[in-house]
Design an enzyme around this catalytic site. Structure first.
Site, PDB file in Angstrom:
ATOM      1  N   ASP A 298       0.889  -1.224   0.058  1.00 49.81           N
ATOM      2  CA  ASP A 298      -0.103  -0.158  -0.407  1.00 49.81           C
ATOM      3  C   ASP A 298       1.127   1.104   0.211  1.00 49.81           C
ATOM      4  O   ASP A 298       1.673   1.616   0.943  1.00 49.81           O
ATOM      5  CB  ASP A 298      -0.841  -0.305   1.386  1.00 49.81           C
ATOM      6  CG  ASP A 298      -2.206   0.860   1.205  1.00 49.81           C
ATOM      7  OD1 ASP A 298      -1.924   1.819  -0.049  1.00 49.81           O
ATOM      8  OD2 ASP A 298      -2.863   0.680   1.943  1.00 49.81           O
ATOM      9  N   GLY A 337      -5.175   3.806  -8.032  1.00 52.30           N
ATOM     10  CA  GLY A 337      -4.521   3.933  -9.581  1.00 52.30           C
ATOM     11  C   GLY A 337      -3.495   4.859 -10.516  1.00 52.30           C
ATOM     12  O   GLY A 337      -4.314   5.389 -11.008  1.00 52.30           O
ATOM     13  N   ASP A 358     -10.299   4.383  -1.895  1.00 57.44           N
ATOM     14  CA  ASP A 358     -11.116   3.390  -0.697  1.00 57.44           C
ATOM     15  C   ASP A 358     -12.727   3.084  -0.933  1.00 57.44           C
ATOM     16  O   ASP A 358     -13.096   4.491  -1.277  1.00 57.44           O
ATOM     17  CB  ASP A 358     -10.806   3.236   0.935  1.00 57.44           C
ATOM     18  CG  ASP A 358      -9.553   3.447   1.548  1.00 57.44           C
ATOM     19  OD1 ASP A 358      -8.182   3.433   0.039  1.00 57.44           O
ATOM     20  OD2 ASP A 358      -9.121   3.120   2.045  1.00 57.44           O
TER      21      ASP A 358
HETATM   22  C1  GLA Z   1      -4.979   2.093   2.602  1.00 54.75           C
HETATM   23  C2  GLA Z   1      -5.869   1.505   1.741  1.00 54.75           C
HETATM   24  C3  GLA Z   1      -6.370  -0.115   2.598  1.00 54.75           C
HETATM   25  C4  GLA Z   1      -6.552  -0.153   3.886  1.00 54.75           C
HETATM   26  C5  GLA Z   1      -5.725   0.820   5.036  1.00 54.75           C
HETATM   27  C6  GLA Z   1      -4.473  -0.064   6.232  1.00 54.75           C
HETATM   28  O1  GLA Z   1      -6.321   3.123   2.628  1.00 54.75           O
HETATM   29  O2  GLA Z   1      -6.670   1.633   0.387  1.00 54.75           O
HETATM   30  O3  GLA Z   1      -7.363  -1.086   1.880  1.00 54.75           O
HETATM   31  O4  GLA Z   1      -5.549  -1.086   3.326  1.00 54.75           O
HETATM   32  O5  GLA Z   1      -4.978   1.458   4.243  1.00 54.75           O
HETATM   33  O6  GLA Z   1      -4.722   1.953   6.585  1.00 54.75           O
END
Ligand code: GLA
Length: 534
Positions: A298, A337, A358
């Site tokens: 991430d 993206g 998200d």
């Molecule tokens: C981001 C990701 C989520 C999750 C959180 C965890 O927001 O997009 O899917 O993994 O971090 O902190």
């Protein structure tokens, strides 16, 4: 109804400098200590400030500046912190919020001493509301957790390690995994930071007893907040919630399931925990030694060090590190993206990549994400998938009708199916949605084509060709009342006249008459058919 171009904005033209965390999970990332000023002084000063703001416009600038909030203790014993930089212009605020794990632009409104601050992830719902009290910002995050920020000093900084230049570009060979979109469960959407070894074990058990495993959901993925701190050798420890990750992996494997984990290419994860920056190989080896089968990687704090041009080589670095472990590990790129990831995802060894911000458990968020996914349709295929984020089915803020549409659209767009609900407690309706084997078969079709939408009024038609020559079609009713949806056979590009058609939610065969089939679809519902010409 929004016009077509509004409903499907040009994502490529949008510049997103920083990650945009989910509003629903924002609280997890920003829990900060309540540290109120003595009440009488607060009230008195609040009154003075309130009056001053009315009478002396110069004091309307009073929210401008840098504010420091000290966070609560993380599960690894470290302390969260955040810096809020604000500029007040009349009653409008602009600025930036920087936490350990991410930075994002904010906007806000001020009325007297009251302020509301919004992140770019939700224009209408402020994430911080409060008052300027005695020179402090005193409020709540999402109306729940108390939050206090004091004027920051020069010592209040979120420190970043030195830039490490990413490697030169090269192709990482495919790992041969994810021939169809990955299926499983992930802890984040429901449990966020409240995930631990016992929860993962009980979810694992429920994946088996509920039938989820046998329906194809095999990955059990631990998201953020498992991390401890690095030891003297630089090995990242787990925190107290996960006493023995290897033993947990053995347990998950013993049930015929696979274990996934989470990290970031930045120094910190989005929730502020230590991540893989500068330790990519070491972490990949450790994940492999634990028996990890899936890594979600991430971007988060990487945005505070790297430039967008670095995205590809930075993801490549971990892709190569995973490859050199020799263990088959699905590589999930989570960078919302950015940087046309769909074009280079496979070159860095990626098996799936997020195409969106998200998801939230709301109709508008779910539909927004699937529309963003639409641009990437040409890039989906066996081994590499566009990911509009995990499922919210069963989490309670959409209707079952909306959840059926959610499941159908993820299947029609060949999206990974990662359930995000409490598998241990599913209603009959949630089970029937997540385990609809006809819909799962559309998602898992080996041809790996991703449907794109065509819009007529309130109806959106998504068409997906399947490996055996059949076609799956979904007609979504985005309107507020029921609509008559018609599927025209000549739009399906079948090899001949329709010989068989099945409604995948009614579990019943339907008949095309004069080359068309019409049915009533409730508001936010879907008509989903599998149509055959053989
Ligand atoms: C981001 C990701 C989520 C999750 C959180 C965890 O927001 O997009 O899917 O993994 O971090 O902190």
């Amino acid at each position: 109804m929004p016009c077509y171009s509004k409903a499907f904005p040009n994502r490529q033209e949008r510049v997103r400098e920083h990650r945009l965390p989910a509003a629903g999970r924002m609280e997890e990332k920003m829990q900060v200590r309540h540290d109120r000023m003595p009440a009488t002084r607060v009230v008195r000063l609040g009154m003075i400030l309130g009056l001053a703001l009315v009478t002396l416009p110069v004091l309307a600038q009073s929210l401008s500046g840098r504010w420091a909030a000290t966070g609560r203790t993380l599960d690894n014993g470290e302390t969260e912190k955040a810096i809020l930089e604000l500029k007040q212009d009349g009653n409008k605020l602009t600025g930036k919020l920087t936490s350990l794990g991410f930075a994002t632009e904010v906007t806000g409104d001020v009325k007297g001493s009251h302020f509301e601050i919004f992140g770019s992830w939700h224009e209408k719902r402020p994430f911080l509301t409060g008052e300027l009290e005695n020179g402090h910002l005193v409020g709540t995050i999402f109306g729940k957790r108390n939050w206090v920020a004091r004027p920051a000093t020069a010592a209040d900084v979120i420190e970043m390690p030195a830039y490490i230049a990413p490697p030169a570009l090269k192709d990482i060979p495919s790992n041969g995994l994810a021939k169809t979109p990955p299926m499983g469960w992930n802890s984040w959407n429901l449990f966020a930071g409240k995930v631990d070894d016992a929860t993962v074990r009980s979810i694992t058990d429920a994946m088996v007893s509920s039938g989820m495993r046998d329906a194809g959901y095999v990955y059990v993925n631990i998201d953020d907040t498992w991390e401890g701190v690095r030891d003297a050798q630089g090995n990242l420890q787990t925190n107290h919630k996960f006493p023995d990750m290897k033993a947990l992996a053995d347990y998950v494997h013993s049930k015929g399931l696979k274990l996934g984990i989470y990290s970031s290419p930045g120094p910190r994860t989005c929730a502020g925990y230590p991540a893989s920056y500068g330790h990519e190989e070491q972490d990949a080896k450790m994940f492999a030694s634990w028996g990890i089968d899936y890594l979600k990687y991430d971007w988060c704090s990487a945005a505070m060090i790297y430039k967008n041009e670095d995205l590809q080589p930075v993801y490549q670095k971990m892709g190569e590190a995973l490859e050199s472990t020799g263990r088959p590990i699905v590589f999930s790129l989570c960078e919302y993206g950015l940087g046309h990831v769909e074009k280079w995802g496979p070159e860095v060894g990626g098996n799936l990549w997020r195409t969106t911000d998200d998801i939230r458990d709301e109709w508008t968020s779910m539909m927004f994400n699937i529309h963003e996914q639409a641009f990437t349709a040409p890039y989906a295929g066996p081994g590499h998938w566009n990911d509009p984020d995990m499922l919210e089915i069963g989490n309670g803020h959409m209707t079952d009708t909306e959840y059926r549409t959610h499941m159908s659209l993820w299947a029609l767009t060949a999206a990974p199916l990662l359930a995000g609900n409490d598998i241990r407690n599913m209603s009959a309706a949630t089970k029937a949605i997540l385990m609809n084997k006809d819909v799962i078969a559309v998602d898992q079709d080996p041809l790996g084509k991703q449907a794109s939408p065509a819009k007529r009024g309130n109806l959106e038609t998504w068409i997906k060709p399947l490996a055996n020559g059949d076609v799956a079609v979904g007609v979504v009713n985005t309107g507020d009342g029921p609509e008559q949806a018609t599927v025209n056979a000549d739009e399906l590009h079948l090899d001949g006249p329709v010989t068989h058609a099945r409604d995948l939610w009614k579990h019943a065969d339907v008949k095309f008459k004069k080359g068309a089939y019409t049915a009533s679809v409730p508001s936010h519902g879907i008509l989903m058919l599998r149509v055959s010409a053989k």
